[in-house]
Design a protein around this motif. Sequence first.
Motif, PDB file in Angstrom:
ATOM      1  N   ASP A 222      -2.038   3.653  10.593  1.00  0.00           N
ATOM      2  CA  ASP A 222      -2.298   2.632   9.433  1.00  0.00           C
ATOM      3  C   ASP A 222      -0.771   2.571   8.782  1.00  0.00           C
ATOM      4  N   SER A 223      -0.060   2.953   9.766  1.00  0.00           N
ATOM      5  CA  SER A 223       1.494   2.817   9.178  1.00  0.00           C
ATOM      6  C   SER A 223       2.194   1.299   9.447  1.00  0.00           C
ATOM      7  N   VAL A 224       3.290   0.980   9.124  1.00  0.00           N
ATOM      8  CA  VAL A 224       3.896  -0.236   9.074  1.00  0.00           C
ATOM      9  C   VAL A 224       5.234   0.266   9.828  1.00  0.00           C
ATOM     10  N   GLY A 225       5.669  -0.871  10.765  1.00  0.00           N
ATOM     11  CA  GLY A 225       6.932  -0.620  11.712  1.00  0.00           C
ATOM     12  C   GLY A 225       8.219  -0.504  10.528  1.00  0.00           C
ATOM     13  N   LEU A 226       9.074   0.097  10.931  1.00  0.00           N
ATOM     14  CA  LEU A 226      10.387   0.239  10.709  1.00  0.00           C
ATOM     15  C   LEU A 226      11.248  -0.922  10.331  1.00  0.00           C
ATOM     16  N   ALA A 227      10.879  -1.974  11.191  1.00  0.00           N
ATOM     17  CA  ALA A 227      11.340  -3.221  11.211  1.00  0.00           C
ATOM     18  C   ALA A 227      10.938  -4.118  10.065  1.00  0.00           C
ATOM     19  N   LEU A 228       9.754  -4.091   9.690  1.00  0.00           N
ATOM     20  CA  LEU A 228       9.248  -4.599   8.416  1.00  0.00           C
ATOM     21  C   LEU A 228       9.607  -3.928   7.097  1.00  0.00           C
ATOM     22  N   LEU A 229       9.740  -2.399   7.395  1.00  0.00           N
ATOM     23  CA  LEU A 229      10.322  -1.679   6.029  1.00  0.00           C
ATOM     24  C   LEU A 229      11.787  -2.179   5.580  1.00  0.00           C
ATOM     25  N   VAL A 230      12.495  -2.428   6.939  1.00  0.00           N
ATOM     26  CA  VAL A 230      14.098  -2.924   6.663  1.00  0.00           C
ATOM     27  C   VAL A 230      14.004  -4.136   5.907  1.00  0.00           C
ATOM     28  N   VAL A 231      13.005  -4.973   6.400  1.00  0.00           N
ATOM     29  CA  VAL A 231      13.109  -6.333   5.465  1.00  0.00           C
ATOM     30  C   VAL A 231      12.751  -6.140   4.172  1.00  0.00           C
ATOM     31  N   LEU A 232      11.597  -5.352   3.958  1.00  0.00           N
ATOM     32  CA  LEU A 232      10.982  -5.041   2.688  1.00  0.00           C
ATOM     33  C   LEU A 232      12.237  -4.671   1.664  1.00  0.00           C
ATOM     34  N   GLU A 233      13.174  -4.016   2.118  1.00  0.00           N
ATOM     35  CA  GLU A 233      14.199  -3.268   1.334  1.00  0.00           C
ATOM     36  C   GLU A 233      15.067  -4.343   0.928  1.00  0.00           C
ATOM     37  N   THR A 234      15.152  -5.422   1.409  1.00  0.00           N
ATOM     38  CA  THR A 234      16.020  -6.647   1.038  1.00  0.00           C
ATOM     39  C   THR A 234      15.306  -7.559  -0.187  1.00  0.00           C
ATOM     40  N   LEU A 235      13.986  -7.188  -0.279  1.00  0.00           N
ATOM     41  CA  LEU A 235      13.482  -7.860  -1.407  1.00  0.00           C
ATOM     42  C   LEU A 235      13.583  -7.117  -2.794  1.00  0.00           C
ATOM     43  N   THR A 236      13.454  -8.053  -3.838  1.00  0.00           N
ATOM     44  CA  THR A 236      13.540  -7.331  -5.356  1.00  0.00           C
ATOM     45  C   THR A 236      12.464  -6.374  -5.547  1.00  0.00           C
TER      46      THR A 236
ATOM     47  N   ALA B 274      15.931  18.327  15.087  1.00  0.00           N
ATOM     48  CA  ALA B 274      15.928  16.879  15.198  1.00  0.00           C
ATOM     49  C   ALA B 274      17.246  16.244  14.999  1.00  0.00           C
ATOM     50  N   MET B 275      17.781  15.528  16.010  1.00  0.00           N
ATOM     51  CA  MET B 275      19.003  14.830  15.752  1.00  0.00           C
ATOM     52  C   MET B 275      18.769  13.370  15.465  1.00  0.00           C
ATOM     53  N   SER B 276      17.614  12.934  16.015  1.00  0.00           N
ATOM     54  CA  SER B 276      17.463  11.381  15.704  1.00  0.00           C
ATOM     55  C   SER B 276      16.122  10.970  16.009  1.00  0.00           C
ATOM     56  N   VAL B 277      15.683   9.668  15.619  1.00  0.00           N
ATOM     57  CA  VAL B 277      14.559   9.194  15.696  1.00  0.00           C
ATOM     58  C   VAL B 277      14.834   7.774  16.008  1.00  0.00           C
ATOM     59  N   MET B 278      14.261   7.099  17.203  1.00  0.00           N
ATOM     60  CA  MET B 278      14.338   5.873  17.596  1.00  0.00           C
ATOM     61  C   MET B 278      13.148   4.912  17.417  1.00  0.00           C
ATOM     62  N   ASP B 279      13.244   4.023  16.775  1.00  0.00           N
ATOM     63  CA  ASP B 279      12.071   3.045  16.650  1.00  0.00           C
ATOM     64  C   ASP B 279      12.371   1.832  17.456  1.00  0.00           C
ATOM     65  N   PHE B 280      11.365   1.283  18.387  1.00  0.00           N
ATOM     66  CA  PHE B 280      11.789   0.040  19.001  1.00  0.00           C
ATOM     67  C   PHE B 280      10.931  -1.165  18.660  1.00  0.00           C
ATOM     68  N   THR B 281      11.175  -2.318  18.477  1.00  0.00           N
ATOM     69  CA  THR B 281      10.549  -3.501  18.235  1.00  0.00           C
ATOM     70  C   THR B 281      10.712  -4.232  19.589  1.00  0.00           C
ATOM     71  N   VAL B 282       9.618  -4.414  20.194  1.00  0.00           N
ATOM     72  CA  VAL B 282       9.583  -5.155  21.731  1.00  0.00           C
ATOM     73  C   VAL B 282       8.966  -6.822  21.504  1.00  0.00           C
ATOM     74  N   GLY B 283       9.603  -7.658  21.970  1.00  0.00           N
ATOM     75  CA  GLY B 283       9.176  -9.148  21.833  1.00  0.00           C
ATOM     76  C   GLY B 283       8.957  -9.412  23.433  1.00  0.00           C
ATOM     77  N   PRO B 284       8.773 -10.773  23.504  1.00  0.00           N
ATOM     78  CA  PRO B 284       8.520 -11.537  24.661  1.00  0.00           C
ATOM     79  C   PRO B 284       9.647 -11.148  25.792  1.00  0.00           C
ATOM     80  N   HIS B 285      10.768 -11.101  25.292  1.00  0.00           N
ATOM     81  CA  HIS B 285      11.858 -11.125  26.097  1.00  0.00           C
ATOM     82  C   HIS B 285      12.784  -9.640  26.183  1.00  0.00           C
ATOM     83  N   GLY B 286      11.927  -8.649  25.447  1.00  0.00           N
ATOM     84  CA  GLY B 286      12.506  -7.570  25.760  1.00  0.00           C
ATOM     85  C   GLY B 286      12.783  -6.818  24.473  1.00  0.00           C
TER      86      GLY B 286
END
Length: 292
Positions: free
Chosen positions: A108-122, A257-269
């Motif tokens: 039920d979670s939301v992707g980090l890419a969306l959370l990044v955008v949400l943090e630019t909102l007021t 834990a040294m890092s966590v990496m999140d991927f967003t994959v589109g039609p071209h990679g």
Amino acid sequence: MDPHDFLAGRFEEHRGRLRGVAYRMLGSVSEAEDAVQETWIRLGRSDADEVENLGGWLTTVLSRVCLDLLRSRASRAEEPLETRTHVPDPLVGALEDSDPEEQALLADSVGLALLVVLETLTPAERLAFVLHDTFAVPFDDIAPMLGRTPAATRQLASRARRRVRGVGTMPDPDRQRRVVDAFLAASRSGDFEALLGLLDPEVTLRADTGAADSSCLIRGARAVANQAFSFQRMAVHARPALVNGVPGVLTVVAGRAMSVMDFTVGPHGITELNILADPDRLARLNHLSDVP
């Protein structure tokens, strides 16, 4: 039954949803847990017998707690979120997680890419969007939290919706797993061309180390491939994991834990790579090194 135990049982029925609201609002696991705990404390101070709709009451109280945290965060910020390289807290689990509660949270979670955008909102835009578009709370109920009219609250959500359009679509997990596996294979073997071939030409890499001088925001396939190529030394310690409900990468060295990496994959990679490598924040995320 003891009245306190009865109230605690009723609260637990809503805890999962409250965590989901708070995590989307705050993008921080620890702050979300604090907000849920504060909501429980306020429930204990109230006359719960007079609350007709406990779920709605809890959502309202939690939302106000989150709104205060967001406003406080914004007032403390030395620079706008748009100019900072910040990666929200990830939710990390095993690819085949046997814990139903954790699996449900990840699913039920939301992707980090969306959370990044949400943090630019007021703060007001974020609250209106999250509550209405994600949790179907009516604008008539959201408006009093913000001290605005329903029409003005609807406009806030509309502005937020325009900002997040096209972000946050959940990917095909099998394709995502293949791309992540190919990324790890190319990184471990040092195959630059294979790595480059996995990236969308307009890919963005965001790496948050917790320090301004080493965090970075990089755009463009070749520049991102050059940066990702430096991951080769650590790739031997990397393992596939679920990151916010989809395949990603967790790197663990000597049980840390040294890092966590999140991927967003589109039609071209790969269109976006979000990497959290802040040791202090990673240390606060529970059991990362236990993910098999």
